[in-house]
Design an enzyme around this catalytic site. Structure first.
Site, PDB file in Angstrom:
ATOM      1  N   GLU A   1      44.713   1.687 -40.624  1.00  0.00           N
ATOM      2  CA  GLU A   1      43.408   1.260 -40.114  1.00  0.00           C
ATOM      3  C   GLU A   1      43.002  -0.071 -40.735  1.00  0.00           C
ATOM      4  OE1 GLU A   1      39.194   0.585 -39.745  1.00  0.00           O
ATOM      5  OE2 GLU A   1      40.213   0.961 -41.641  1.00  0.00           O
ATOM      6  N   GLU A   2      43.330  -0.244 -42.017  1.00  0.00           N
ATOM      7  CA  GLU A   2      42.831  -1.417 -42.731  1.00  0.00           C
ATOM      8  C   GLU A   2      43.536  -2.712 -42.344  1.00  0.00           C
ATOM      9  OE1 GLU A   2      40.200  -1.269 -44.162  1.00  0.00           O
ATOM     10  OE2 GLU A   2      39.917   0.610 -45.236  1.00  0.00           O
TER      11      GLU A   2
HETATM   12 ZN    ZN Z   1      38.024   2.843 -43.634  1.00  0.00          ZN
END
Ligand code: ZN
Length: 501
Positions: free
Chosen positions: A361-362
């Site tokens: 996600e990052e």
């Molecule tokens: Zn997050």
């Protein structure tokens, strides 16, 4: 619950007495129809909506079990203290995939690893010092604290030395004369709005500032800058820089980029206003070849509609400075807790509850993109998708994204969360990065509504560690996720969808 009902009734009498003094001595009578009347009748009798009385009772059991069970806390401790930071592409991320998959198998869930390809960026040396400024003692330097932004390219190994130009905004940057930043280091000194965060609008404050982290490097590079600093996107007070991804415009040269803490940004702004400031900057991160990684998927099969799916999720990757406790170890473990509670309480809802620990996600959400592509044909069978990725403070309720009809649909569910202070229903534009593409296709999205006053003090810093998680708040978040997931998976009619894009 009886006590809560009596309190609600007392509140109703009180509200009636203040809002229609003149005409209404009794509770039920000719009270004019309207939003207030609707709210009052709901307080008196929230109804069971799309669930039977037994199913509503199961929601209460799930809530209470979540509040008295330390499974999620123990899992979080292991992910953070034993495995540690889980940067995309790192050995720790791979270890976390293995660990979470094994834990889900141990609960009896059907586990699969969904292959995805993720960036592999590693942090290197990161130091900076001022070598020239007004009022300096001859022969000295002044240290500047900073940390490379995720994905940043490196300076030469010996570093670079350049003048620092400080601007408070993109508008101020555009107003600079041509050539003003050529060969220089630009500091985008846009302050994170702590006042907004203090009134519970941390996400909004983040949204306003994060654009400098994301786009600042390419904006400055296009004007000839040699490196970029951004004031940290967050509210930390202890000279802690906040990292986070930056995204280079492919048509512009990539230049090194780092975040400085608010304290250093203020100091640089002061000194630059007084005269020429020069910095020696060393950043040596490396972007290695992309690597294979995985979303961990664990299905708690539905008893009558196994093909219909409710996702419960958080993202397993984290930044590397801390140990990824609030972002987003907490989101992963409260989702693991959902499966754990189904197993512990012997619940087998009609539809499948699908735990997903998203990867990356990052650094670009490759895991979510892979899932959306590989399950495109099954999106219609996805009946709901909670994700927890906004920290782990006290949840005040459920935020949903999708059809406005979800607000009414959720009423009996939220009512079961009232004893833990989590009964407010809010419609939000965003509920989670990883579920965004599902939501855009009409899948109802959900997330616990967080108290966001403190999250951005630690977000993406070295202080995102296990101790920042209050066990009671973690349990409350687990309760919100588990009750919501169960409600979605066992309702007589599926949650209302939006038409999608
Ligand atoms: Zn997050």
């Amino acid at each position: 619950m009886q006590r809560a009902a009596i309190q609600s009734a007392a509140a109703l009498v009180f509200l009636l007495s203040i809002s229609c003094e003149a005409q209404a001595p009794a509770i039920q009578p000719a009270f004019p129809a309207g939003p207030l009347a609707q709210r009052m009748s709901r307080l008196l009798d929230p109804g069971t909506g799309a669930w039977t009385q037994e199913q509503v009772a199961a929601m209460a059991r799930i809530r209470d079990a979540a509040m008295s069970d330390d499974y999620a806390l123990a899992e979080l401790r292991h992910l953070t203290d034993n495995i540690g930071p889980r940067l995309s592409g790192s050995p720790q991320a791979a270890k976390a995939v293995e660990y979470v998959a094994e834990e889900m198998r141990a609960l009896g869930a059907t586990v699969s690893l969904e292959k995805t390809t993720v960036p592999h960026w590693v942090r290197g040396t990161e130091t900076a010092e001022l070598v020239h400024w007004q009022g300096m003692a001859p022969g000295t330097t002044q240290k500047v604290v900073l940390t490379a932004l995720g994905g940043s390219v490196a300076t030469p190994a010996a570093g670079l030395t350049a003048q620092v130009v400080v601007v408070p905004s993109f508008e101020a940057f555009k107003a600079l004369p041509d050539g003003a930043v050529k060969g220089k280091i630009v500091l985008f000194n846009h302050a994170f709005d702590k006042e907004l965060a203090a009134v519970g609008l941390g996400g909004e404050a983040y949204g306003q500032a994060v654009v400098y982290r994301g786009a600042g490097p390419s904006v400055a590079a296009a004007a000839g800058a040699v490196a970029v600093l951004v004031r940290s996107v967050g509210g930390a007070d202890f000279r802690l820089p906040h990292t986070g991804a930056t995204f280079y415009d492919p048509s512009v040269e990539k230049i090194p980029a780092a975040a400085v803490p608010a304290e250093d940004a203020d100091m640089l702004a002061t000194l630059a206003a007084e005269g020429r400031v020069e910095m020696h900057l060393i950043l040596t991160p490396q972007t290695l070849p992309k690597v294979e990684s995985y979303n961990v998927i664990a299905d708690w099969k539905g008893s009558t509609h196994p093909e219909q799916v409710v996702i419960v999720s958080g993202h397993l990757d984290s930044w590397d400075l801390g140990t990824g406790a609030i972002d987003d170890g907490a989101g992963v473990v409260v989702s693991m807790q959902v499966i754990h509670l189904m197993q512990k309480l012997g619940l087998h809802p009609q539809r499948t509850i699908r735990f997903i620990a998203w990867m990356d996600e990052e650094s670009g959400s490759e895991g979510a993109a892979t899932y959306a592509a590989e399950h495109a044909a099954e999106i219609k069978e996805h009946v709901g998708a909670p994700e927890s990725d906004l920290g782990c403070d006290h949840p005040t309720g459920i935020t949903f994204a999708g059809s406005s009809a979800l607000a009414d649909w959720l009423q009996p569910v939220a009512h079961q969360l009232e004893p833990i202070g989590a009964s407010l229903i809010t419609q939000g534009p965003e509920v989670g990065e990883d579920i965004e593409s599902l939501v855009s296709k009409g899948v109802p999205g959900f997330t616990p509504t967080q108290d966001s006053r403190f999250y951005f003090n630690y977000h993406h810093t070295a202080a995102d560690t296990f101790d920042k998680v209050d066990p009671k708040h973690l349990a409350q978040n687990a309760a919100v996720m588990a009750v919501t997931a169960y409600a979605l998976a066992d309702s007589s009619t599926p949650a209302p969808r939006s038409t999608g894009q």
